[in-house]
Design an enzyme around this catalytic site. Structure first.
Site, mmCIF file in Angstrom:
data_model
loop_
_atom_site.group_PDB
_atom_site.id
_atom_site.type_symbol
_atom_site.label_atom_id
_atom_site.label_comp_id
_atom_site.label_asym_id
_atom_site.label_seq_id
_atom_site.Cartn_x
_atom_site.Cartn_y
_atom_site.Cartn_z
ATOM 1 N N CYS A 171 0.923 -1.082 0.060
ATOM 2 C CA CYS A 171 0.039 0.128 0.067
ATOM 3 C C CYS A 171 0.839 1.379 0.021
ATOM 4 O O CYS A 171 1.686 1.631 -0.932
ATOM 5 C CB CYS A 171 -0.950 -0.143 1.265
ATOM 6 S SG CYS A 171 -2.410 1.028 0.801
ATOM 7 N N HIS A 205 -3.149 -5.013 0.458
ATOM 8 C CA HIS A 205 -2.788 -5.576 1.730
ATOM 9 C C HIS A 205 -2.504 -6.924 1.589
ATOM 10 O O HIS A 205 -3.412 -7.636 2.285
ATOM 11 C CB HIS A 205 -3.345 -5.111 2.926
ATOM 12 C CG HIS A 205 -3.271 -3.494 3.116
ATOM 13 N ND1 HIS A 205 -2.025 -3.037 3.909
ATOM 14 C CD2 HIS A 205 -4.051 -2.565 2.957
ATOM 15 C CE1 HIS A 205 -2.212 -1.573 4.104
ATOM 16 N NE2 HIS A 205 -3.153 -1.522 3.457
ATOM 17 N N GLU A 208 -0.973 -9.077 3.121
ATOM 18 C CA GLU A 208 -0.688 -9.709 4.560
ATOM 19 C C GLU A 208 -1.977 -10.069 5.019
ATOM 20 O O GLU A 208 -2.168 -11.197 6.171
ATOM 21 C CB GLU A 208 0.015 -8.461 5.309
ATOM 22 C CG GLU A 208 -0.628 -7.436 5.820
ATOM 23 C CD GLU A 208 -0.757 -6.286 4.922
ATOM 24 O OE1 GLU A 208 -0.252 -6.425 3.730
ATOM 25 O OE2 GLU A 208 -0.852 -5.093 5.459
HETATM 26 N N1 GLN Z 1 -1.829 6.729 3.054
HETATM 27 C C1 GLN Z 1 -2.133 6.028 1.926
HETATM 28 C C2 GLN Z 1 -3.332 6.054 1.161
HETATM 29 O O1 GLN Z 1 -4.223 6.192 2.009
HETATM 30 C C3 GLN Z 1 -1.729 4.661 2.012
HETATM 31 C C4 GLN Z 1 -2.729 3.875 2.880
HETATM 32 C C5 GLN Z 1 -2.144 2.556 3.524
HETATM 33 O O2 GLN Z 1 -0.947 2.212 3.440
HETATM 34 N N2 GLN Z 1 -3.034 1.647 4.105
HETATM 35 O O3 GLN Z 1 -3.550 5.817 0.078
#
Ligand code: GLN
Length: 540
Positions: free
Chosen positions: A390, A516, A518
Site C-alpha cells: 500500500c 494489503h 498480508e
Molecule cells: N496513506 C495511503 C493512502 O491512503 C496509504 C494507505 C495504506 O498504506 N494503507 O492511500
C-alpha cells in the site's frame, strides 16, 4: 443446537484471550466442527478504523471492508477461514444501533435502557452468528478485563444467554494471570480475585487458562480448583511462548478441547491436526534464516504491523526458513539524522548490511516518508528484493519517478499537496469526503494480473481478490512515462482504471501492491507475494 463459548480475561489486559480463542477454534475445527468467532470491544469508537495503531495495534481489514480489531487476524490465521464485519463489534456500534432505532420510534414509547435494550442488541448480534448454517460452535471473546466498568453490558448480556440456553449449550472460559514471585513461587490470589469479580456478575467459569511464565503444579491446580469452583482437569496452563502457532498443540496435550467438547456434550474425536503439527515443525526446525528489514513508523514494541510480521513468517514456512525481522525506524533514514546527512549512501549501506529483503508496510501521513523512499532507493539500486504494501507501493512509485523518470519533485499529494508531479493522488471517489471513519476504499476488490510478469509467476493466476484500505492511488496521467522507463504495471483493476500492482523491470524482485496481501496470508496457506518475496530474499 449451536453451542456458545464465552472467553473472558482477568488480572491484566493483553492476557491472550484472542490467541486462546483462536487456538481453541483451531482444535475444534480439527475435530470437524463448524466454528465461528466474534470479538466484542468495550470502547465507544464505532470500529477500530480511527484508532492509533501505536496504542491499539494494527487495524485488520476483512473482505467486506470492516476495519476491525487485530484479533480478527489471529482468528483468520488460526482457523484458516475468512471472517466478515459481523465478527467484531464495539460498545459504540451497539449504542449507535439502539439510539438510531429509538429516533425512528422503533421502541414504541418504551423507556430505552441498558437492560434489556442494549443487552438484547448484543445478544442478537451473537445469536445471528449462531444461526448461520454450518456453525456448530460460536466462540465469543469479551474484550477488556473483568472488573472494568465498560465490560458490564457485555458480561450481563452473555450471562443472560447462558440462562436462556440449556446448560450444555454454553460455557465460560476465563483467561487470567498467575503472578510468579522472584523466588519462583506461583501466586494465585490475583486469579481468585478476578474470578470473584466474575461471580459477582453472575458468571461461574467452567474452565480456566492460567497464563504463566513457569510450569504450574498439580497441587496448584487442585488449590485454584477448590478455591474457584473449577474441576482441576479444567485448569489449563497457558505458558508464555514466542511461537504462538504451537499454542494449539500445547493446549491439545493438556486435553483443553476434550474438556470443552465434553462440557458441551458434543461427540469427541481425535483431532486431525497433522497439517498444523507439520507447519509448527518447520517453524521449530527451519533450514535457514533470511534477514528482512521492515522500514516503518511504528517499530518499537507495538503490534502495528502484526499481519505483516505473520505473513513474513508464512513466507518463511513456505520456503522452510526462519524470517528474522530487523525494525528500521523510517525517521532515522531522513536527513534530520546527522549520519544520513553526512554520508547518505554509507549510512544506508551500514543499516542494510546483511539484509536479504526490504519491506515498507502501509501507513498514513507524511512523517517518515522520505526515509521510506530512501530505503526503496537503496533496494532498487542494490537489487535487494523489495515488497511494498500500500504505502510501500506508493513510495516505490515516488522513488521511481524521482530517480528513474527524472521527476525530482514527484510526490504523493497526501505528503506534498503542491508537488508539480503528483504521481500518487487522491482517488476520484475520495474527493470531497470529510468523515474519517469507514470512508476509505476498503475491503475486497478484484485485480487482473498481467501475464509474463514476476507478479504473475508468483500468483499463477490471472485474477485475484485482495483487501484494500487507502485513499490515494497511482496517478494514471503518468502511466506512459513510467512504462517507458521500465516500471511494469503488473496488476490492474478489471476496468483498467486503477494500478493495483507495480514491479520494476530491471530488478530481481521489486514489487509493490496497492492492497494489503498480508491480511489474507495464513500459516497453512502462505500468500504468494510473501512466499516469493522470501524465496527471492533467500536465494539472493
Ligand atoms: N496513506 C495511503 C493512502 O491512503 C496509504 C494507505 C495504506 O498504506 N494503507 O492511500
Amino acid at each position: 443446537m449451536t453451542k456458545y463459548i464465552f472467553v473472558t480475561g482477568g488480572v491484566i489486559s493483553g492476557i491472550g484471550k484472542g490467541i486462546t480463542s483462536a487456538a481453541l477454534g483451531r482444535l475444534l475445527i480439527d475435530r470437524g466442527f463448524g466454528v465461528m468467532v466474534v470479538k466484542i470491544d468495550p470502547y465507544l469508537n464505532s470500529d477500530a478504523g480511527t484508532m492509533d495503531p501505536f496504542q491499539h495495534g494494527e487495524v485488520f481489514v476483512t473482505g467486506d471492508g470492516a476495519e476491525t480489531d487485530l484479533d480478527l487476524g489471529n482468528y483468520e490465521r488460526f482457523l484458516g477461514i475468512d471472517l466478515d464485519s459481523r465478527s467484531n463489534f464495539t460498545t459504540g456500534s451497539i449504542y449507535g444501533e439502539v439510539l438510531a432505532k429509538e429516533r425512528k420510534g422503533d421502541y414504541l414509547g418504551e423507556t430505552v435502557q441498558l437492560i434489556p435494550h442494549i443487552t438484547d442488541a448484543i445478544k442478537q448480534r451473537i445469536y445471528q452468528l449462531g444461526d448461520e448454517p454450518d456453525v456448530d460452535i460460536v466462540i465469543i471473546e469479551l474484550g477488556g478485563t473483568i472488573g472494568d466498568f465498560e465490560m458490564f453490558p457485555f458480561a450481563e448480556a452473555v450471562r443472560q444467554m447462558a440462562m436462556e440456553q440449556n446448560r450444555q449449550n454454553t460455557m465460560f472460559i476465563h483467561v487470567a494471570l498467575i503472578y510468579t514471585l522472584p523466588s519462583g513461587e506461583n501466586k494465585s490470589k490475583p486469579i481468585q480475585h478476578s474470578i470473584r469479580k466474575l461471580q459477582e456478575l453472575g458468571i461461574q467459569p467452567d474452565l480456566l487458562i492460567c497464563r504463566a511464565n513457569r510450569a504450574i503444579s498439580d497441587g496448584f491446580r487442585r488449590k485454584i480448583g477448590l478455591l474457584c469452583g473449577i474441576s482441576s482437569d479444567c485448569i489449563i496452563e497457558g505458558r508464555d511462548t514466542k511461537l504462538v502457532d504451537e499454542i494449539p498443540l500445547r493446549f491439545e496435550k493438556q486435553g483443553f478441547a476434550s474438556q470443552v467438547v465434553q462440557r458441551l456434550e458434543l461427540p469427541d474425536q481425535p483431532p486431525g491436526n497433522s497439517q498444523w503439527t507439520e507447519m509448527v515443525q518447520v517453524l521449530r526446525k527451519p533450514e535457514g534464516q533470511v534477514e528482512i528489514a521492515i522500514v516503518g513508523k511504528y517499530v518499537k514494541g507495538t503490534d502495528a504491523y502484526l499481519s505483516v510480521v505473520e505473513a513474513l513468517k508464512h513466507g518463511g514456512i513456505a520456503n522452510r526458513v526462519a524470517v528474522k525481522i530487523h525494525w528500521v525506524d523510517s525517521g532515522s533514514l531522513e536527513t534530520s539524522n546527522p549520519e544520513m546527512l553526512s554520508d547518505r549512501d554509507g549510512y544506508l549501506e551500514h543499516i542494510f548490511n546483511d539484509i536479504d529483503g526490504i519491506l515498507v508496510p502501509g501507513g498514513f501521513g507524511v512523517r517518515g516518508i522520505e526515509g521510506m523512499v530512501a530505503a526503496v532507493s537503496h533496494a532498487r539500486r542494490n537489487k535487494i528484493p523489495y515488497l511494498g504494501l500500500c504505502l510501500g507501493m506508493q513510495c516505490l512509485v515516488i522513488e521511481f519517478a524521482r530517480h528513474v523518470c527524472g521527476l525530482m519533485e514527484a510526490n504523493s499529494s497526501e505528503f506534498d499537496p503542491h508537488t508539480p508531479d503528483p504521481v500518487v493522488a487522491l482517488m476520484e471517489e475520495q474527493k470531497g469526503i470529510e468523515d474519517k471513519g469507514g470512508t476509505m476504499r476498503l475491503g475486497h476488490y478484484p485485480c487482473q494480473i498481467r501475464t509474463g510478469t514476476k507478479t504473475h509467476q508468483s500468483y499463477q493466476a490471472s485474477e485475484v481478490l485482495e483487501r484494500h484500505r487507502h485513499r490515494y492511488e497511482f496517478n494514471n496521467c503518468y502511466r506512459d512515462l513510467f512504462e517507458r522507463n521500465g516500471l511494469i504495471l503488473s496488476g490492474l483493476s478489471p476496468d483498467n482504471n486503477l494500478v493495483e500492482i507495480t514491479e520494476v523491470a530491471d530488478h530481481p524482485w521489486m514489487v509493490g501492491s496497492q492492497f494489503h496481501p498480508e491480511f489474507q496470508s495464513k500459516p497453512l496457506d502462505p500468500h504468494p507475494l510473501f512466499r516469493t518475496f522470501i524465496q527471492k530474499a533467500w536465494v539472493q
